[in-house]
Design a protein around this motif. Structure first.
Motif, short mmCIF file in Angstrom:
data_model
loop_
_atom_site.label_atom_id
_atom_site.label_comp_id
_atom_site.label_asym_id
_atom_site.label_seq_id
_atom_site.Cartn_x
_atom_site.Cartn_y
_atom_site.Cartn_z
N ASP A 40 0.94 -1.12 0.00
CA ASP A 40 0.04 0.17 0.06
C ASP A 40 0.96 1.25 0.06
N ASP A 72 -0.86 -5.89 2.54
CA ASP A 72 -1.16 -5.17 3.83
C ASP A 72 -2.26 -5.31 4.32
N GLU A 76 -5.10 -0.77 6.49
CA GLU A 76 -4.26 0.05 5.76
C GLU A 76 -4.59 0.24 4.41
N LYS A 79 -7.18 3.23 4.56
CA LYS A 79 -6.62 4.48 4.44
C LYS A 79 -5.99 4.67 3.14
N TRP A 80 -5.54 4.01 2.60
CA TRP A 80 -5.01 3.97 1.16
C TRP A 80 -5.67 4.50 0.20
#
Length: 217
Positions: A40, A72, A76, A79-80
């Motif tokens: 990520d 990941d 994560e 968020k990515w």
């Protein structure tokens, strides 16, 4: 043994940012594309996920589901996705597998069986997790492409290949180099001239083994 064309893909249970899924159930009666990433928050991959998000209507028109893979965590990925959507100016509505245990990467032969993620790893530790897999409604692998980390994938080519696969499956034809929708197609060699005339109408014989024709609009 690696996953080969016309092999049935593994029916793995996977964790994604949209919940736990079984691959075969998720595919259902649709075509599907799985596209994988080594980490990520990496620059090339962010642009690729953005391209996939921007093509949401194109996937829908083709009856095709898309799913990302990255090694990941679910958190994560969530968020990515915020970065991806800012970059793309489009919603990233597709799920992303959290392949932290490398189960998917190994089952699809992107990493060797003894691969592991070291402490403080970088994307280079899983750089071969950079593939595209196109899967038919029969859950069989129809096409795969692998890219290095420093070359972004061409999603216009992914769409073109998907169109060719779907047309070939529907019309029982083959497609020549650089084919696009509306271009001439190739009549399979197993079809006799007599049967070709009945099935396809007029056709051009370039060589006895290379016959071209147009499909109805």
């Amino acid at each position: 043994m690696g996953l080969r064309i016309n092999d049935t893909i593994p029916n793995l249970t996977v964790a994604t940012d949209q919940g736990t899924m079984q691959l075969h159930d998720w595919i259902g009666d649709s075509w599907a594309i799985l596209f994988s990433h080594p980490k990520d928050f990496t620059p090339v991959c962010t642009t690729e996920f953005g391209a996939v998000a921007q093509l949401a209507e194109a996937w829908k028109e083709r009856g095709t589901k898309v799913m990302g893979i990255s090694v990941d965590s679910v958190e994560e990925h969530k968020k990515w996705k915020a970065d991806i959507e800012v970059f793309a100016g489009a919603k990233a509505g597709f799920p992303i597998i959290a392949d932290e245990d490398l189960k998917v990467a190994k089952a699809f032969d992107m990493l060797p069986a003894d691969a592991y993620l070291p402490e403080g790893r970088t994307a280079a530790d899983s750089e071969t997790v950079r593939a595209v897999f196109i899967v038919g409604p029969d859950k069989k692998l129809k096409l795969s492409m692998t890219y290095p980390m420093n070359v972004g994938r061409n999603f216009a080519e992914v769409l073109r290949a998907l169109d060719a696969l779907q047309t070939a499956a529907k019309e029982t034809i083959a497609t020549p180099a650089n084919w696009n929708v509306g271009d001439d197609v190739i009549i399979p060699t197993k079809v006799s001239n007599e049967d070709a005339k009945k099935k396809y109408g007029e056709f051009e014989t370039v060589f006895p083994y290379l016959r071209r024709t147009k499909l109805p609009a």
